[in-house]
Motif scaffolding. Structure first.
Motif, PDB file in Angstrom:
ATOM      1  N   GLN A 177      30.351-104.229   7.390  1.00 42.37           N
ATOM      2  CA  GLN A 177      29.465-103.146   6.969  1.00 42.37           C
ATOM      3  C   GLN A 177      28.741-103.501   5.688  1.00 42.37           C
ATOM      4  OE1 GLN A 177      32.359 -99.856   6.338  1.00 42.37           O
ATOM      5  NE2 GLN A 177      31.509 -99.737   4.266  1.00 42.37           N
TER       6      GLN A 177
ATOM      7  N   GLN B  23      25.622 -96.396   5.060  1.00 45.27           N
ATOM      8  CA  GLN B  23      26.058 -97.752   5.361  1.00 45.27           C
ATOM      9  C   GLN B  23      25.513 -98.184   6.706  1.00 45.27           C
ATOM     10  OE1 GLN B  23      28.385 -98.014   8.364  1.00 45.27           O
ATOM     11  NE2 GLN B  23      30.343 -97.444   7.418  1.00 45.27           N
TER      12      GLN B  23
ATOM     13  N   HIS C 150      26.639-100.996   9.988  1.00 41.97           N
ATOM     14  CA  HIS C 150      27.720-101.826  10.493  1.00 41.97           C
ATOM     15  C   HIS C 150      27.389-102.241  11.922  1.00 41.97           C
ATOM     16  CE1 HIS C 150      28.660 -97.765  11.886  1.00 41.97           C
ATOM     17  NE2 HIS C 150      29.021 -98.416  12.970  1.00 41.97           N
TER      18      HIS C 150
ATOM     19  N   ILE D  97      28.767 -88.339   2.172  1.00 41.67           N
ATOM     20  CA  ILE D  97      29.034 -88.536   3.595  1.00 41.67           C
ATOM     21  C   ILE D  97      30.428 -88.023   3.948  1.00 41.67           C
ATOM     22  CG2 ILE D  97      29.795 -90.943   3.256  1.00 41.67           C
ATOM     23  CD1 ILE D  97      28.516 -91.373   6.161  1.00 41.67           C
TER      24      ILE D  97
ATOM     25  N   VAL E 158      30.790 -85.699   7.173  1.00 46.81           N
ATOM     26  CA  VAL E 158      31.207 -86.449   8.362  1.00 46.81           C
ATOM     27  C   VAL E 158      31.787 -85.589   9.476  1.00 46.81           C
ATOM     28  CG1 VAL E 158      33.547 -87.030   7.555  1.00 46.81           C
ATOM     29  CG2 VAL E 158      32.307 -88.632   9.047  1.00 46.81           C
TER      30      VAL E 158
ATOM     31  N   VAL F  32      22.679 -91.166  13.063  1.00 47.50           N
ATOM     32  CA  VAL F  32      22.881 -92.611  13.138  1.00 47.50           C
ATOM     33  C   VAL F  32      21.776 -93.246  13.974  1.00 47.50           C
ATOM     34  CG1 VAL F  32      24.466 -94.501  13.766  1.00 47.50           C
ATOM     35  CG2 VAL F  32      25.384 -92.313  12.918  1.00 47.50           C
TER      36      VAL F  32
ATOM     37  N   PRO G  67      37.677 -93.334  15.533  1.00 51.89           N
ATOM     38  CA  PRO G  67      38.424 -92.206  14.971  1.00 51.89           C
ATOM     39  C   PRO G  67      37.898 -91.875  13.582  1.00 51.89           C
ATOM     40  CG  PRO G  67      39.919 -93.765  15.999  1.00 51.89           C
ATOM     41  CD  PRO G  67      38.567 -94.413  15.981  1.00 51.89           C
TER      42      PRO G  67
ATOM     43  N   TRP H 241      22.334 -88.839  17.477  1.00 49.67           N
ATOM     44  CA  TRP H 241      22.107 -90.246  17.799  1.00 49.67           C
ATOM     45  C   TRP H 241      20.647 -90.518  18.122  1.00 49.67           C
ATOM     46  CZ3 TRP H 241      24.861 -94.494  17.098  1.00 49.67           C
ATOM     47  CH2 TRP H 241      26.238 -94.350  16.846  1.00 49.67           C
TER      48      TRP H 241
HETATM   49  N1  LIG Z   1      29.907 -96.102  15.179  1.00 57.70           N
HETATM   50  S1  LIG Z   1      29.891 -95.021  14.017  1.00 57.70           S
HETATM   51  O1  LIG Z   1      28.567 -95.002  13.403  1.00 57.70           O
HETATM   52  O2  LIG Z   1      30.335 -93.754  14.541  1.00 57.70           O
HETATM   53  C1  LIG Z   1      31.016 -95.534  12.775  1.00 57.70           C
HETATM   54  C2  LIG Z   1      31.836 -96.620  12.957  1.00 57.70           C
HETATM   55  F1  LIG Z   1      31.875 -97.300  14.124  1.00 57.70           F
HETATM   56  C3  LIG Z   1      32.655 -97.075  11.938  1.00 57.70           C
HETATM   57  F2  LIG Z   1      33.467 -98.140  12.152  1.00 57.70           F
HETATM   58  C4  LIG Z   1      32.671 -96.449  10.726  1.00 57.70           C
HETATM   59  S2  LIG Z   1      33.660 -97.095   9.444  1.00 57.70           S
HETATM   60  O3  LIG Z   1      33.575 -96.287   8.279  1.00 57.70           O
HETATM   61  O4  LIG Z   1      33.191 -98.437   9.258  1.00 57.70           O
HETATM   62  C5  LIG Z   1      35.327 -97.183   9.960  1.00 57.70           C
HETATM   63  C6  LIG Z   1      35.816 -95.892  10.504  1.00 57.70           C
HETATM   64  O5  LIG Z   1      35.259 -94.762   9.943  1.00 57.70           O
HETATM   65  C7  LIG Z   1      31.872 -95.333  10.526  1.00 57.70           C
HETATM   66  N2  LIG Z   1      31.978 -94.733   9.290  1.00 57.70           N
HETATM   67  C8  LIG Z   1      31.356 -93.507   8.903  1.00 57.70           C
HETATM   68  C9  LIG Z   1      31.982 -92.317   9.584  1.00 57.70           C
HETATM   69  C10 LIG Z   1      33.041 -91.816   8.601  1.00 57.70           C
HETATM   70  C11 LIG Z   1      32.577 -92.304   7.285  1.00 57.70           C
HETATM   71  C12 LIG Z   1      32.939 -91.930   5.990  1.00 57.70           C
HETATM   72  C13 LIG Z   1      32.362 -92.608   4.913  1.00 57.70           C
HETATM   73  C14 LIG Z   1      31.446 -93.622   5.124  1.00 57.70           C
HETATM   74  C15 LIG Z   1      31.094 -93.998   6.416  1.00 57.70           C
HETATM   75  C16 LIG Z   1      31.621 -93.269   7.453  1.00 57.70           C
HETATM   76  C17 LIG Z   1      31.038 -94.889  11.560  1.00 57.70           C
HETATM   77  F3  LIG Z   1      30.233 -93.841  11.383  1.00 57.70           F
END
Ligand SMILES: NS(=O)(=O)c1c(F)c(F)c(S(=O)(=O)CCO)c(N[C@H]2CCc3ccccc32)c1F
Ligand SMILES: [Zn+2]
Length: 263
Positions: free
Chosen positions: A69, A89, A91, A129, A133, A141, A200, A208
């Motif tokens: 990320q 962020q 990722h 966030i 969340v 996203v 999770p 989306w």
């Molecule tokens: N595919 S996705 O876009 O649904 C998605 C992810 F796939 C994922 F891996 C993450 S994470 O933060 O790297 C790890 C678990 O939350 C987030 N993180 C987000 C969600 C929760 C959170 C809290 C603080 C900063 C970033 C995030 C995420 F939104």
């Protein structure tokens, strides 16, 4: 929270045991099927603001155990939705070295090699966030499908540093660059639906936007993403390669996918 993985006893079929929303409605990703798409003429081109970051702006590239990320400044935001959504962020999700099929969203049963997500939160209503969340209007996203093909100089701006984040919780600085260059040329063609986090706790809090057109990265770039990272810490006795970090498509359950373009 509890440790979760993509396969094995803590794998995606068991997420709902510890994270109830993962077994609930409005889950992501989905397989976007033509016969369930509806053209919506009110869908305007995605309007990204302040994505062109100066090299003086330092970003952090990190391995969070589930993905690679990049932290993003909240001055980057999306305009044109009901609220301002500020960046948090980005990722990635990818396949394995033997199978370049690791996107989360599919289009008419086609799975792409990988997928990039740029996570934004509703900064009109929430201060961070973490506060946004789990709110139904909390997150927006952007999803970019990734194919193996031409070398991508924009991706190289951070991929060249990936060797520095081999293990969980490792972080390296990356000079700012134009995040817009990671997106496809056409921001006016995309799929839009209400869904969830694809990890999770799977909160159903995500608007989306998945762009119609994929971007390409070279085979070498794809392999660097797939073969460099581990989900385990550097000091762990067992090394766990980070591959196939994608969730399978979830039931659409009556949801309609809006599209901004006609076939
Ligand atoms: N595919 S996705 O876009 O649904 C998605 C992810 F796939 C994922 F891996 C993450 S994470 O933060 O790297 C790890 C678990 O939350 C987030 N993180 C987000 C969600 C929760 C959170 C809290 C603080 C900063 C970033 C995030 C995420 F939104
Ligand atoms: Zn994601």
């Amino acid at each position: 929270g509890a440790k979760w993985t993509y396969v094995g006893p803590a794998g995606q079929d068991h997420w709902e045991d510890n994270y109830p929303y993962c077994g609930g409605a409005f889950q992501s990703p989905i397989n976007i099927m033509s016969d369930l798409m509806r053209f919506d003429p009110t869908l305007r081109p995605v309007d990204v603001r302040n994505y062109n970051l100066s090299p003086n702006e330092q970003l952090t590239l990190g391995n969070n155990g589930h993905s690679a990320q990049i932290s993003l400044p909240s001055k980057m935001y999306l305009l044109g939705l009901h609220h301002r959504y500020s960046a948090a962020q980005l990722h990635f999700h990818w396949g394995s070295s033997s199978s370049p099929a690791g996107s989360e969203h599919m289009v008419n049963n086609k799975q792409y090699a990988a997928e990039m997500h740029i996570v934004h939160f509703n900064s009109d209503k929430y201060s961070s966030i973490s506060m946004a969340v789990d709110k139904s209007d909390g997150l927006a996203v952007l999803g970019v499908l990734i194919e193996v093909g031409e070398f991508n100089p924009a991706f190289e701006q951070f991929l060249k540093f990936i060797i520095g984040i081999k293990y969980k919780d490792e972080k390296v600085p990356v000079p700012g660059f134009n995040i817009r260059s990671l997106l496809p040329a056409q921001l006016d063609e995309y799929y839009r639906y209400d869904g969830s986090l694809t990890t999770p706790p799977c909160y159903p809090s995500v608007l989306w936007t998945v762009f119609r057109n994929p971007v390409t990265i070279s085979y070498q770039q794809y392999m660097s993403l797939v073969t460099t990272l581990f989900s385990s810490h550097a000091q762990d006795s067992v090394s766990v390669p980070m591959s196939s970090n994608y969730r399978k498509p979830q039931p659409l359950e009556g949801r309609v996918v809006l599209v901004s373009f006609k076939e």
